[in-house]
Write an enzyme that holds these catalytic residues in place. Structure first.
Site, short mmCIF file in Angstrom:
data_model
loop_
_atom_site.label_atom_id
_atom_site.label_comp_id
_atom_site.label_asym_id
_atom_site.label_seq_id
_atom_site.Cartn_x
_atom_site.Cartn_y
_atom_site.Cartn_z
CB SER A 40 -0.85 -0.10 0.92
OG SER A 40 -0.15 -0.16 2.49
CG ASP A 328 -3.42 6.51 6.41
OD1 ASP A 328 -2.19 6.05 6.73
OD2 ASP A 328 -4.31 5.45 5.78
CG HIS A 331 -0.41 4.22 4.59
ND1 HIS A 331 -1.74 4.05 4.51
CD2 HIS A 331 0.16 3.36 3.16
CE1 HIS A 331 -1.77 2.53 4.41
NE2 HIS A 331 -0.97 1.82 3.89
#
Length: 365
Positions: A40, A328, A331
């Site tokens: 991600s 978040d 990340h």
């Protein structure tokens, strides 16, 4: 909270292997393609097309990105977005996007998938994802066939030799595998044994990419994950989850050793690693130096340190996003990604690069 430098976290930047350095601007028409494999941290929307709970296809993700919400797990650009621009290339499109075919793939493709790990089982509780092995298969069985059809075998060989591959894996093998009590890994392997398992699987896939023609590799490692809001929320107040950082040492040092082994074993190839652990650690240990005011909670999220539940749809994030290290629960912000890209591209510290620093790479070709 001080972050110990316990290893070589390769967020490699091989992306610079054949680049000319001129007036601080990177770019070389000899760099033909930019192929991204990872999780991600570098996903640009592949999981939008999968049956997965790990998605970022809603606001406020992309609040600061030029194309809005795309599936990037950031408020803006990812690390590889900045690198693509430095190379003078377009952002590599998501492999799973139905429009990623034909001439659109000539500048490269992004195969990265949120929740993906080096091990196939890592992140499986999130649902579908392209694991490392599947991403390599996607490249070999789909993209290569298209490129061969468009340019022929001999031209493809030259094209691949001048392309750059970035691989950014490992975080999910710890966050969404080894550190979770619902997975058997921590009861089966000691931390060094688990790290060696990851390195062996990683090496196998890197060799597979080399065998089909890629020659320039950025091997990406793991940052101090114990300091992300999700894991800080599990630690004593005001502290990183130190154990999570400590167990990364074998993997990160092993990745540095693996770089040596691959450079010796693979004629014509260059493998470069970038010490992400040190680069992120510098930011966390000296936030004001880099313009950050908040390192211990997320800009977007719910619960302790805004890290227990990540960004919810259409919930307003913080306004001073450039002063936050973490976007978040998992990340970094675009501001951090920009710094990491600059460190990788122009940084002179030998703490970051192995075996070459950026400005000397062309001297070793």
């Amino acid at each position: 909270m001080s972050v110990a430098n316990n290893g070589t976290l390769s967020v490699g930047l091989l992306v610079l292997v054949l680049l000319n350095y001129s007036n601080g601007v990177m770019g070389d028409p000899a760099v033909t393609g930019f192929f991204v494999f990872g999780d991600s941290l570098v996903d640009v929307g592949n999981n939008n097309y999968l049956s997965s709970m790990a998605k970022a296809n809603y606001y406020p993700y992309g609040v600061d990105f030029e194309f809005g919400t795309t599936g990037r797990f950031s408020n803006g650009k990812t690390f590889v977005d900045f690198l693509a621009r430095m190379l003078g290339l377009p952002y590599p499109p998501a492999f799973a996007d139905p429009n990623t075919n034909g001439p659109r793939i000539l500048g490269g493709v992004n195969y990265a998938s949120a929740a993906a790990g080096i091990l196939d089982e890592s992140g499986q509780h999130y649902g579908e994802r392209y694991t490392l092995s599947q991403q390599v298969l996607n490249f070999e069985t789909n993209t290569l066939n298209q490129l061969r059809t468009m340019m022929g075998a001999s031209n493809l060989t030259d094209y691949l030799a001048k392309s750059i591959a970035i691989l950014a894996f490992g975080s999910n093998d710890y966050i969404n595998n080894y550190l979770m009590p619902t997975y058997p890994s921590q009861f089966t392997y000691t931390p060094p044994q688990f790290a060696n398992l990851l390195l062996n699987r990683y090496a196998r896939q890197l060799l597979a990419l080399y065998s089909v023609g890629l020659r320039k590799f950025l091997v990406a490692g793991i940052a101090p994950i114990g300091c992300i809001p999700s894991l800080r929320a599990q630690a004593p107040p005001g502290r990183c989850y130190d154990y999570a950082n400590q167990i990364l040492g074998t993997f990160n040092e092993g990745l540095k050793s693996l770089t040596d082994q691959l450079n010796n074993r693979c004629p014509g190839a260059v493998f470069v690693s970038f010490n992400t652990y040190a680069a992120v650690g510098d930011i966390l240990n000296n936030p004001a130096t880099f313009g950050f005011g908040t390192i211990d909670r997320a800009c977007c999220g719910i619960g302790r340190d805004q890290g227990q539940i990540t960004c919810l749809p259409y919930v307003m994030p913080c306004f001073n996003r450039n002063q936050f290290v973490f976007w978040d629960a998992f990340h970094p912000t675009e501001a951090v990604n920009a710094i990491l890209a600059r460190k990788a591209a122009y940084g002179s510290s030998s703490n970051y690069w192995y075996p070459f620093n950026l400005l000397n790479i062309t001297l070793n070709q």
